[in-house]
Write a protein that holds these residues in place. Structure first.
Motif, short mmCIF file in Angstrom:
data_model
loop_
_atom_site.label_atom_id
_atom_site.label_comp_id
_atom_site.label_asym_id
_atom_site.label_seq_id
_atom_site.Cartn_x
_atom_site.Cartn_y
_atom_site.Cartn_z
N ARG A 127 10.89 34.12 -70.44
CA ARG A 127 11.47 34.02 -69.10
C ARG A 127 11.49 35.38 -68.41
O ARG A 127 11.05 35.52 -67.26
CB ARG A 127 12.89 33.45 -69.19
N VAL A 128 11.94 36.40 -69.11
CA VAL A 128 11.93 37.75 -68.53
C VAL A 128 10.49 38.22 -68.33
O VAL A 128 10.17 38.87 -67.33
CB VAL A 128 12.71 38.72 -69.44
N THR A 129 9.61 37.87 -69.27
CA THR A 129 8.21 38.28 -69.13
C THR A 129 7.58 37.67 -67.88
O THR A 129 6.85 38.34 -67.15
CB THR A 129 7.42 37.85 -70.37
N ARG A 130 7.88 36.39 -67.61
CA ARG A 130 7.33 35.76 -66.40
C ARG A 130 7.87 36.44 -65.14
O ARG A 130 7.13 36.67 -64.18
CB ARG A 130 7.67 34.27 -66.38
N LEU A 131 9.17 36.74 -65.12
CA LEU A 131 9.76 37.41 -63.96
C LEU A 131 9.12 38.77 -63.75
O LEU A 131 8.72 39.13 -62.63
CB LEU A 131 11.27 37.55 -64.17
N VAL A 132 9.01 39.53 -64.84
CA VAL A 132 8.43 40.88 -64.74
C VAL A 132 6.98 40.80 -64.31
O VAL A 132 6.51 41.58 -63.46
CB VAL A 132 8.58 41.61 -66.09
N GLN A 133 6.23 39.84 -64.89
CA GLN A 133 4.81 39.72 -64.55
C GLN A 133 4.62 39.33 -63.09
O GLN A 133 3.69 39.81 -62.42
CB GLN A 133 4.15 38.69 -65.47
N SER A 134 5.49 38.45 -62.59
CA SER A 134 5.38 38.07 -61.17
C SER A 134 5.61 39.27 -60.27
O SER A 134 4.92 39.44 -59.26
CB SER A 134 6.38 36.96 -60.85
N ARG A 135 6.56 40.13 -60.63
CA ARG A 135 6.79 41.33 -59.82
C ARG A 135 5.64 42.32 -59.96
O ARG A 135 5.27 42.98 -58.98
CB ARG A 135 8.11 41.99 -60.24
N LEU A 136 5.08 42.42 -61.15
CA LEU A 136 3.91 43.29 -61.31
C LEU A 136 2.74 42.79 -60.49
O LEU A 136 2.00 43.57 -59.88
CB LEU A 136 3.53 43.38 -62.79
N ASP A 137 2.55 41.47 -60.49
CA ASP A 137 1.47 40.90 -59.67
C ASP A 137 1.70 41.18 -58.19
O ASP A 137 0.76 41.51 -57.45
CB ASP A 137 1.37 39.39 -59.90
N ALA A 138 2.97 41.05 -57.75
CA ALA A 138 3.28 41.34 -56.35
C ALA A 138 3.02 42.81 -56.03
O ALA A 138 2.48 43.15 -54.97
CB ALA A 138 4.73 40.98 -56.05
N LEU A 139 3.42 43.71 -56.96
CA LEU A 139 3.16 45.14 -56.75
C LEU A 139 1.67 45.42 -56.73
O LEU A 139 1.19 46.22 -55.92
CB LEU A 139 3.83 45.95 -57.86
N SER A 140 0.92 44.76 -57.63
CA SER A 140 -0.53 44.96 -57.64
C SER A 140 -1.16 44.50 -56.34
O SER A 140 -2.03 45.17 -55.78
CB SER A 140 -1.12 44.20 -58.83
N GLN A 141 -0.70 43.33 -55.86
CA GLN A 141 -1.21 42.83 -54.59
C GLN A 141 -0.85 43.78 -53.46
O GLN A 141 -1.65 44.03 -52.55
CB GLN A 141 -0.62 41.43 -54.32
#
Length: 848
Positions: free
Chosen positions: A91-105
């Motif tokens: 759950r934390v990994t999904r949250l963190v990954q979504s924010r990393l994807d947003a930062l990458s975008q």
């Protein structure tokens, strides 16, 4: 059958169950309290990303970690949390990954905006700012998403630069319009200069040149079309070079107009046709053919009138000129004689001297000064005539030698023709200045000129023949095209279209036509019109198809531009579009310039896709290399694992399996190698674990057999060997504690108690169970597929029938393990054969 034994020895006590539940509830309550405390601690965290990240990494509560993760936004900390919790907290990994994807975008978006800003800056400072580059910039800017407020500053910066570029383009357009206006004004001046006076022409030209020089200083001058700049420069050079010629032409026309007006207003009786013609030819000639033709018409009319008056004057008999008229003719002829001597014109001076001689001086006597001037001029005329004859003869001889030497000079034909024409003009000039040449001189000079000019004439004749041949070639090409196109069906059917052949034929005709040499202008015009009429249906058909093909190529360009570089299929789709482009190019070749222009656009869009995919592949390759290093480290850990228990090995394998699954893919060329290494390491641990399990199983079987033997030894000592009790007890206590020790303890204790009490009844009970033991041994041997002793063969067949009957009747069969367990805890007198059979069963069933 043995349910009473299972109930006695296998049933758990209620007290122990109750105690276990209470202990479990206490643990759950403690765990809930710890979890709530962790949640409260996470909620109380300040807005410090570092502190929140540290709490996440050390917290054991998933809910608390998720609450704390809401406060982390920086990329480095998010990556650290993702790497640490990838395999433990999804759950934390999904949250963190979504924010990393947003930062990458977000970073990608900023990179695109910065790239547009850099490109715009480059274009703004570009010396040659071209509109097509600005159009590419606008298309690139349109693909950038600018929704975030953080990009507002960059957007404003880009818009400011784009406004500057727009102003430059506006300045370019305005400058180009001004230059075109200047060019039109220069061309108009060139057309109207004949009607202008030199001061008027120079004034207008000065203004236009000043305007042109001012525009050359403009920053956008170099961005103008080169042909436009060349046209302006050529027009300025022509006008500047024609200034002197225009002034001379204007003066020549002015002299002719002035003299013509004077003659027209003068008394025609004072004019002679010969004098008028000589003076008219002596005037300088301009290049304004229209005005010269008008003046020539006026002169011809005047000459006709003078000729008519002269004839009338000769027809009059006895009519003489008055003294005033003679004086005027004397003064006029004397001035013309002086001017001709100053200019070195012997013929003109001689004519004027003869004219003066024929005047009637009986009615007019010149003054002393006039007579002295006449004597002086005639003396100078004699000297000039002597020098002219000598100089003219020498000049003609030299000119003749020059012409005779021309054939040996190997001059180019243009220079040879110009030299011969120039020699003839000089010969004519000598006739005017030095008198007429002799007939022999003229014939010799004319023959030399004709001989020297013969190569030019030969070339002209060969060119005439070549033109005729070229005309025949052109006519043959026209006839061939007419015949071929008449056999074609235009437009062809859809299934019969071979556009490539039609285009190649059209281009072949054009190339062949261009390679045909010169033709006379009239024939060239006629053949051009004929070929255009023949080729028009094919040209119009190909023109329409060209528009369709260009539109299709543009559609392919848009398809490439619309591909999403992040999509894994984009590279393959771009290659498919390239293949489609090549197919269309082969099916219908476009004009080389149009094809190159479209291809560059398509190639740029494709290269952008491949460049982005290459960048993504580099990132993916880096991640695969990281995964490879992680898996190599995992293999190394497995290979160096020295766990001494099965549980530790199983735990290590579970952890390794989870880490292996979460590590991600590795480079394909290393995938098989690392998988084989991992499998080998896992297999080595499994092999060691199986060995340990086998050893542990053998140890447990040996311990069970040992404990069974102690129990059997105690039961066989009944009732007459009570002295063995201490020995048996000592042996029992030396055995390690395990499950079988607990299960066999009641049997052992019962044997010890009976041995101490010399209980004969217990011995009888043990003996009574021997038949049951024998039957159970047979059943177990049947189930375990172990041969029974020969003496039990008949009994074994009976038991097999019972076992088969029980299975057919649907009775529930007890497992071999349970039957063996019941047999082991059953107190019974065991003979050596039965003991040996029990050992064989234990090894077979427990070792399976």
């Amino acid at each position: 059958m043995f349910n009473f034994l299972l109930q006695r020895f296998g049933k758990k006590q209620p007290d122990s169950i109750s105690f276990s539940e209470e202990k479990k509830n206490a643990r759950q309550a403690a765990a809930n309290e710890v979890r709530q405390a962790a949640i409260r601690q996470a909620e109380a965290l300040p807005d410090d990303e570092n502190e929140a990240a540290a709490f996440i990494l050390q917290s054991s509560s998933a809910d608390a970690r998720f609450i704390a993760a809401q406060k982390v936004h920086s990329k480095v900390l998010l990556q650290q949390i993702r790497n640490a919790l990838r395999n433990t907290d999804r759950r934390v990994t999904r949250l963190v990954q979504s924010r990393l994807d947003a930062l990458s975008q977000r970073e990608k978006q900023q990179e695109q905006i910065l790239a547009c800003v850099d490109l715009a800056n480059h274009l703004k400072n570009e010396v040659h700012l071209l509109p097509n580059l600005v159009a590419d910039l606008d298309r690139q800017w349109d693909t950038v998403k600018k929704a975030d407020a953080d990009d507002a500053g960059l957007v404003r910066q880009y818009e400011a630069i784009r406004d500057a570029i727009r102003q430059r383009l506006t300045d370019q357009a305005a400058l180009q319009r001004e230059v075109m206006d200047t060019l039109s004004a220069l061309l108009q001046l060139e057309e109207e200069e004949a009607a202008l006076t030199p001061p008027e022409r120079e004034a207008r030209l000065t203004v236009l040149l000043a305007l042109s020089e001012n525009r050359v200083q403009s920053r956008e001058w170099t961005a103008l079309p080169r042909h436009l700049i060349n046209d302006v420069d050529e027009a300025k050079e022509r006008l500047a070079g024609n200034t002197q010629q225009h002034r001379q032409n204007h003066e020549a026309l002015a002299v002719r107009i002035e003299m013509l007006a004077a003659w027209e207003s003068a008394d025609l009786s004072t004019l002679t046709l010969k004098d008028l013609q000589q003076q008219w030819r002596a005037f300088p000639v301009g290049n304004d053919d229209e005005r010269l033709s008008d003046l020539q018409a006026r002169f011809d009319a005047l000459a006709a009138r003078v000729s008519r008056d002269d004839r009338q004057e000769h027809e009059k008999t006895g009519q003489k000129l008055s003294s005033t008229e003679i004086e005027s003719l004397f003064v006029y002829s004397l001035s013309l004689m002086k001017k001709a001597i100053e200019e070195g014109s012997v013929r003109e001076a001689t004519q004027q001297s003869e004219r003066i001689t024929h005047l009637d001086f009986s009615v007019f006597e010149p003054s002393f000064e006039q007579k002295a001037m006449l004597v002086q001029l005639r003396s100078e005329l004699r000297n000039l005539a002597d020098w002219a004859r000598w100089g003219g003869h020498a000049s003609r001889e030299q000119l003749l030698r020059i012409v005779e030497a021309l054939p040996g000079k190997n001059y180019p034909l243009e220079e040879l023709a110009a030299a011969v024409v120039d020699a003839r003009e000089k010969w004519k000039a000598l006739n005017e200045s030095s008198g007429m040449a002799s007939k022999s001189q003229w014939q010799q000079f004319d023959a030399a000129c004709n001989h020297a000019y013969e190569p030019v004439m030969e070339y002209a004749r060969s060119q005439a023949v070549a033109r005729e041949q070229n005309k025949e070639k052109a006519q043959a090409l026209v006839d061939s095209a007419r015949e071929i196109l008449s056999t074609l069906k235009l437009p062809p059917e859809e299934n019969e279209m071979n556009w490539r052949s039609l285009v190649e034929y059209q281009r072949q005709v054009q190339r062949t036509w261009q390679q045909i040499g010169p033709i006379t202008r009239k024939e060239k015009k006629r053949l051009n019109a004929e070929l255009d009429a023949v080729m028009r249906p094919l040209d119009e058909l190909l023109k329409e198809e060209t528009k369709i093909q260009v539109q299709r190529r543009k559609e392919l360009i848009e398809e490439v531009r619309n591909l999403e570089p992040q999509d894994k299929k984009s590279g393959r789709m771009a290659r498919q579009l390239q293949e489609k482009w090549q197919e269309r190019a082969r099916a219908f070749p476009l004009d080389s310039r149009e094809d190159e222009k479209l291809w560059q656009q398509f190639r740029s869009a494709s290269e952008a896709i491949f460049a982005h995919r290459s960048k993504l592949n580099e990132v993916a390759e880096k991640e695969r290399l990281d995964s490879l290093r992680e898996k190599e480290k995992l293999c190394e850990n497995l290979e160096t694992n020295l766990a001494e228990t099965v549980g530790k090995i199983q735990q290590a394998l579970r952890e390794a399996d989870g880490q292996w699954r979460g590590a991600g893919p590795v480079p394909k060329e290393q995938e098989g190698v690392i998988q084989e290494r991992y499998n080998a390491a896992v297999e080595a641990l499994l092999s060691r674990m199986r060995t340990m399990q086998e050893e542990e199983k053998n140890r447990r079987i040996a311990a069970l057999i040992e404990k069974l033997s102690i129990c059997q030894k105690g039961e066989n000592a009944l009732p007459d060997q009570p002295e063995l009790a201490d020995e048996l007890k000592s042996l029992w206590e030396s055995q390690p504690s395990d499950e079988w020790k607990k299960m066999l303890r009641p049997r052992f204790d019962a044997a010890l108690n009976a041995l101490a009490a010399r209980d004969a009844a217990y011995v009888e009970a043990l003996k009574s169970r021997q038949s049951h033991l024998s039957e159970q041994l047979l059943r177990l041997e049947i189930a375990a597929a172990i041969d029974s002793p020969p003496e039990f063969a008949e009994k074994r067949r009976q038991v097999q029938l019972e076992v088969l009957k029980d299975s057919l009747s649907g009775n529930r069969n007890v497992s071999s393990h349970d039957q063996l367990n019941a047999l082991c805890i059953l107190p019974v007198l065991t003979d050596p054969l039965s003991a040996d059979r029990i050992i064989r069963l234990v090894k077979k069933i427990k070792g399976a």
